[in-house]
Structures are given as structure tokens and as C-alpha cells.
Design a protein around this motif. Sequence first.
Motif, PDB file in Angstrom:
ATOM      1  N   GLU A  92     -40.945  -2.010  -1.106  1.00 14.09           N
ATOM      2  CA  GLU A  92     -39.619  -1.495  -0.763  1.00 14.09           C
ATOM      3  C   GLU A  92     -39.659  -0.754   0.575  1.00 14.09           C
ATOM      4  O   GLU A  92     -38.768  -0.892   1.395  1.00 14.09           O
ATOM      5  CB  GLU A  92     -39.140  -0.570  -1.894  1.00 14.09           C
ATOM      6  CG  GLU A  92     -37.777   0.024  -1.682  1.00 14.09           C
ATOM      7  CD  GLU A  92     -36.655  -1.001  -1.705  1.00 14.09           C
ATOM      8  OE1 GLU A  92     -36.815  -2.046  -2.373  1.00 14.09           O
ATOM      9  OE2 GLU A  92     -35.637  -0.752  -1.051  1.00 14.09           O
ATOM     10  N   LYS A 151     -35.088  -5.490 -14.908  1.00 20.15           N
ATOM     11  CA  LYS A 151     -35.422  -4.630 -13.776  1.00 20.15           C
ATOM     12  C   LYS A 151     -36.326  -3.484 -14.226  1.00 20.15           C
ATOM     13  O   LYS A 151     -36.139  -2.922 -15.289  1.00 20.15           O
ATOM     14  CB  LYS A 151     -34.149  -4.070 -13.156  1.00 20.15           C
ATOM     15  CG  LYS A 151     -33.340  -5.134 -12.425  1.00 20.15           C
ATOM     16  CD  LYS A 151     -32.359  -4.477 -11.472  1.00 20.15           C
ATOM     17  CE  LYS A 151     -31.677  -5.499 -10.578  1.00 20.15           C
ATOM     18  NZ  LYS A 151     -30.678  -6.295 -11.317  1.00 20.15           N
ATOM     19  N   GLU A 208     -31.603 -13.300 -15.758  1.00 19.41           N
ATOM     20  CA  GLU A 208     -31.987 -12.236 -14.843  1.00 19.41           C
ATOM     21  C   GLU A 208     -33.253 -11.555 -15.342  1.00 19.41           C
ATOM     22  O   GLU A 208     -33.356 -11.231 -16.521  1.00 19.41           O
ATOM     23  CB  GLU A 208     -30.868 -11.201 -14.737  1.00 19.41           C
ATOM     24  CG  GLU A 208     -30.762 -10.609 -13.341  1.00 19.41           C
ATOM     25  CD  GLU A 208     -29.770  -9.470 -13.294  1.00 19.41           C
ATOM     26  OE1 GLU A 208     -30.149  -8.398 -12.813  1.00 19.41           O
ATOM     27  OE2 GLU A 208     -28.642  -9.661 -13.773  1.00 19.41           O
ATOM     28  N   GLU A 236     -44.730  -1.743  -5.940  1.00 21.00           N
ATOM     29  CA  GLU A 236     -43.282  -1.936  -5.840  1.00 21.00           C
ATOM     30  C   GLU A 236     -42.681  -1.010  -4.775  1.00 21.00           C
ATOM     31  O   GLU A 236     -41.836  -1.422  -3.979  1.00 21.00           O
ATOM     32  CB  GLU A 236     -42.649  -1.645  -7.212  1.00 21.00           C
ATOM     33  CG  GLU A 236     -41.415  -2.449  -7.472  1.00 21.00           C
ATOM     34  CD  GLU A 236     -40.953  -2.323  -8.916  1.00 21.00           C
ATOM     35  OE1 GLU A 236     -41.807  -2.103  -9.818  1.00 21.00           O
ATOM     36  OE2 GLU A 236     -39.746  -2.431  -9.139  1.00 21.00           O
ATOM     37  N   LEU A 243     -34.931   2.782  -6.964  1.00 21.46           N
ATOM     38  CA  LEU A 243     -34.898   2.469  -5.542  1.00 21.46           C
ATOM     39  C   LEU A 243     -33.549   1.904  -5.112  1.00 21.46           C
ATOM     40  O   LEU A 243     -33.222   1.920  -3.936  1.00 21.46           O
ATOM     41  CB  LEU A 243     -36.026   1.490  -5.189  1.00 21.46           C
ATOM     42  CG  LEU A 243     -37.452   2.019  -5.375  1.00 21.46           C
ATOM     43  CD1 LEU A 243     -38.486   0.933  -5.153  1.00 21.46           C
ATOM     44  CD2 LEU A 243     -37.735   3.199  -4.446  1.00 21.46           C
ATOM     45  N   ASN A 244     -32.782   1.404  -6.072  1.00 23.89           N
ATOM     46  CA  ASN A 244     -31.493   0.806  -5.729  1.00 23.89           C
ATOM     47  C   ASN A 244     -30.302   1.694  -6.063  1.00 23.89           C
ATOM     48  O   ASN A 244     -29.167   1.233  -6.072  1.00 23.89           O
ATOM     49  CB  ASN A 244     -31.362  -0.548  -6.432  1.00 23.89           C
ATOM     50  CG  ASN A 244     -32.311  -1.570  -5.818  1.00 23.89           C
ATOM     51  OD1 ASN A 244     -32.252  -1.834  -4.626  1.00 23.89           O
ATOM     52  ND2 ASN A 244     -33.192  -2.114  -6.625  1.00 23.89           N
ATOM     53  N   MET A 245     -30.555   2.966  -6.317  1.00 24.67           N
ATOM     54  CA  MET A 245     -29.469   3.875  -6.675  1.00 24.67           C
ATOM     55  C   MET A 245     -28.549   4.160  -5.488  1.00 24.67           C
ATOM     56  O   MET A 245     -28.988   4.161  -4.343  1.00 24.67           O
ATOM     57  CB  MET A 245     -30.050   5.212  -7.151  1.00 24.67           C
ATOM     58  CG  MET A 245     -30.489   5.194  -8.589  1.00 24.67           C
ATOM     59  SD  MET A 245     -31.003   6.800  -9.166  1.00 24.67           S
ATOM     60  CE  MET A 245     -31.989   7.381  -7.846  1.00 24.67           C
ATOM     61  N   SER A 246     -27.324   4.445  -5.814  1.00 25.49           N
ATOM     62  CA  SER A 246     -26.376   4.863  -4.776  1.00 25.49           C
ATOM     63  C   SER A 246     -26.687   6.310  -4.390  1.00 25.49           C
ATOM     64  O   SER A 246     -27.392   7.017  -5.111  1.00 25.49           O
ATOM     65  CB  SER A 246     -24.947   4.766  -5.305  1.00 25.49           C
ATOM     66  OG  SER A 246     -24.748   5.732  -6.318  1.00 25.49           O
ATOM     67  N   ASP A 247     -26.139   6.745  -3.260  1.00 20.43           N
ATOM     68  CA  ASP A 247     -26.355   8.124  -2.807  1.00 20.43           C
ATOM     69  C   ASP A 247     -25.894   9.125  -3.857  1.00 20.43           C
ATOM     70  O   ASP A 247     -26.525  10.167  -4.066  1.00 20.43           O
ATOM     71  CB  ASP A 247     -25.592   8.377  -1.499  1.00 20.43           C
ATOM     72  CG  ASP A 247     -26.207   7.604  -0.335  1.00 20.43           C
ATOM     73  OD1 ASP A 247     -27.275   6.995  -0.527  1.00 20.43           O
ATOM     74  OD2 ASP A 247     -25.605   7.603   0.752  1.00 20.43           O
ATOM     75  N   SER A 286     -37.431  -0.042  -9.710  1.00 24.18           N
ATOM     76  CA  SER A 286     -36.443  -0.751  -8.884  1.00 24.18           C
ATOM     77  C   SER A 286     -35.041  -0.206  -9.125  1.00 24.18           C
ATOM     78  O   SER A 286     -34.222  -0.174  -8.215  1.00 24.18           O
ATOM     79  CB  SER A 286     -36.511  -2.254  -9.119  1.00 24.18           C
ATOM     80  OG  SER A 286     -35.790  -2.634 -10.251  1.00 24.18           O
ATOM     81  N   ILE A 287     -34.780   0.244 -10.326  1.00 28.82           N
ATOM     82  CA  ILE A 287     -33.479   0.873 -10.593  1.00 28.82           C
ATOM     83  C   ILE A 287     -33.345   2.139  -9.749  1.00 28.82           C
ATOM     84  O   ILE A 287     -32.336   2.359  -9.087  1.00 28.82           O
ATOM     85  CB  ILE A 287     -33.312   1.173 -12.098  1.00 28.82           C
ATOM     86  CG1 ILE A 287     -33.187  -0.147 -12.879  1.00 28.82           C
ATOM     87  CG2 ILE A 287     -32.093   2.065 -12.349  1.00 28.82           C
ATOM     88  CD1 ILE A 287     -33.334  -0.016 -14.371  1.00 28.82           C
TER      89      ILE A 287
END
Length: 146
Positions: free
Chosen positions: A140, A16, A13, A136, A23-27, A20-21
Motif C-alpha cells: 500500500e 477483505k 469478491e 500488505e 487502509l481504505n477508510m475515509s478521512d 485493507s479495510i
Amino acid sequence: SITKTESPPPVQEKSKSKISIFLNMSDEELKQKLEEQKSTSKWHPFVQGNLILKQGLIDKRKGLFARRRMLLLTMGPHLYYVDPNNMVLKGEIPWSSSLRVEVRSFKIFLVHTPNRVYYLEDPDGYALEWCKAIEEVRKEAYGHEP
Ligand code: 4IP
């Protein structure tokens, strides 16, 4: 016939990026990060409640002179710039799907917008990091097509 006896090695993998971490966070995580920013960042009052993804002092050239500004890349996305001496929001580089970054050297990078090219200089020489981060966020927000 070919009999598969072994499963293929796992694909390593790619590490990251911090962006990007974010941008991919949960609410829930986003809410927590915003609370943290609100209580710890002196730049929070300028970003309209948006999470700061990257910040740093840059020199923004316009005409003959350059002004030192705190550049704030946030979710939204936005690129705010603040006068760090007077703690005043001076403006915002307008985002659109056609915003493009261009790195000129370790220190100098350009942000192209439909009506203006912003000439920015990172005195610490991390122009490439700025460009990568902005690109980035652009992907997104507006998709991967050029
Ligand atoms: C100013 O030059 C600053 O560079 C401003 O930057 C800039 O506004 C002005 O351009 C420019 O004339 P002086 O301070 O030497 O007068 P900042 O707003 O960061 O202080 P922006 O914000 O647009 O870069 P104009 O043309 O926008 O007024």
C-alpha cells in the motif's frame, strides 16, 4: 452469431482483510478510529498519532538475548516497539521501500532492512499473520513491484 442472453455470474469478491479495510477508510472514519484509539489504547502515546493496524507481543532477538516487546504496526507506516513492563518506547524498525519480511516458522519471522535484519518471534505462533500484515502495508505504501 453469438447472442448473449445471460450475464456472467458475479465474480465472488475476495474477503477483505482487516488491514485493507483500515487502509481504505475515509478521512472521517480514520478520524473516528483515532479518537477511539486515543481513549482506549494504552499504546496510543507511543505511536505519534498514527492508527495502529496490528499489535502484539513478540520477542526481538539481538545478540544472545531476546527482549519481549509490544510490536505496533501503524499507518505511516511505522513499526514501533515498546517495552511493556516499563512502558517505554525502545525503538522503531525503519521503513523503506526495500523492507522485506520472511517467515521462518509458525513463530519466527525476519524483517529485512538495509542495515539490519530483525529477528522476531511470536510466542503465539502467528508469524505468518505478521508477515502478511506487514507485506500488505508495504504494498500500500510503496507499490506492488518487488
Ligand atoms: C539489547 O540487548 C536489546 O536487545 C535492545 O533492544 C537492542 O536495541 C540492543 O542492541 C541490545 O544490545 P540487552 O538488553 O541484552 O543489552 P531494545 O531496544 O528493544 O531493548 P535495539 O532497539 O536496537 O534492538 P543495540 O545494538 O541496538 O544497542
